[in-house]
Design an enzyme around this catalytic site. Structure first.
Site, PDB file in Angstrom:
ATOM      1  N   CYS A 129       0.804  -1.228   0.000  1.00 51.74           N
ATOM      2  CA  CYS A 129       0.000   0.000   0.000  1.00 51.74           C
ATOM      3  C   CYS A 129       0.836   1.277   0.000  1.00 51.74           C
ATOM      4  O   CYS A 129       0.301   2.372  -0.117  1.00 51.74           O
ATOM      5  CB  CYS A 129      -0.959   0.015   1.181  1.00 51.74           C
ATOM      6  SG  CYS A 129      -0.167   0.255   2.790  1.00 51.74           S
ATOM      7  N   CYS A 150      14.090   0.233  11.782  1.00 44.92           N
ATOM      8  CA  CYS A 150      13.547   1.036  12.867  1.00 44.92           C
ATOM      9  C   CYS A 150      12.132   1.454  12.451  1.00 44.92           C
ATOM     10  O   CYS A 150      11.961   2.313  11.588  1.00 44.92           O
ATOM     11  CB  CYS A 150      14.447   2.242  13.087  1.00 44.92           C
ATOM     12  SG  CYS A 150      14.022   3.219  14.522  1.00 44.92           S
TER      13      CYS A 150
END
Length: 163
Positions: A129, A150
């Site tokens: 997406c 991260c």
């Protein structure tokens, strides 16, 4: 007078914005993903914080994610489209305040270059997406991949293996 000219020159140089940054931004914005929705559709489906992080490439505050200390076995999926992104066995405590992983599930993550803080960083997106996940750095565990993905916890949902 010479000092004033020097200051003006330094301010002009510091204030210049390179065109390479704009070109990379355009590439990231024009990339097509299998799931595409209008801004209004994303706003209706996501919480305010999910929208802010996933669609506007924001960063949640460190140490605020409910997933940071999650030690259950399972899969971390995109909060916008449920694409499996990371496995629990690849999660580690980086001490940074964000969920960190040493590898992604193959073909689940797309990468771009991000110059938002003045230098190049590798930005991660959901490959399905396009939702902004976080960044990947080369300071992860040396005994595995050496990578530290991260990730904003709000960009993820967790599905335990028991489900």
């Amino acid at each position: 007078m010479g000092k004033n000219l020097l200051w003006v020159a330094l301010l002009l140089i510091a204030g210049c914005k390179g065109v390479s940054q704009e070109q990379n931004k355009e590439i990231a914005e024009t990339k097509e993903y299998p799931i595409t929705k209008t801004d209004a559709e994303w706003r209706a489906e996501l919480t305010d914080m999910e929208y802010y992080v996933l669609r506007k490439a924001a960063t949640e505050n460190a140490f605020t994610s409910d997933l940071l200390d999650n030690k259950e076995k399972g899969t971390y999926v995109c909060a916008a489209c449920a694409t499996p992104l990371f496995r629990s066995e690849n999660k580690f405590d980086s001490g940074t305040g964000w969920p960190s992983f040493d590898r992604e599930i193959e073909n689940s993550v797309a990468y771009d270059v991000d110059y938002k803080i003045g230098y190049a960083r590798t930005e991660e997106h959901c490959a399905t997406c396009g939702g902004h996940l976080g960044h990947v750095f080369n300071d992860g565990p040396r005994n595995t991949t050496g990578k530290r993905h991260c990730i904003n916890g709000v960009a993820l949902d967790f599905i335990p293996d028991s489900e």
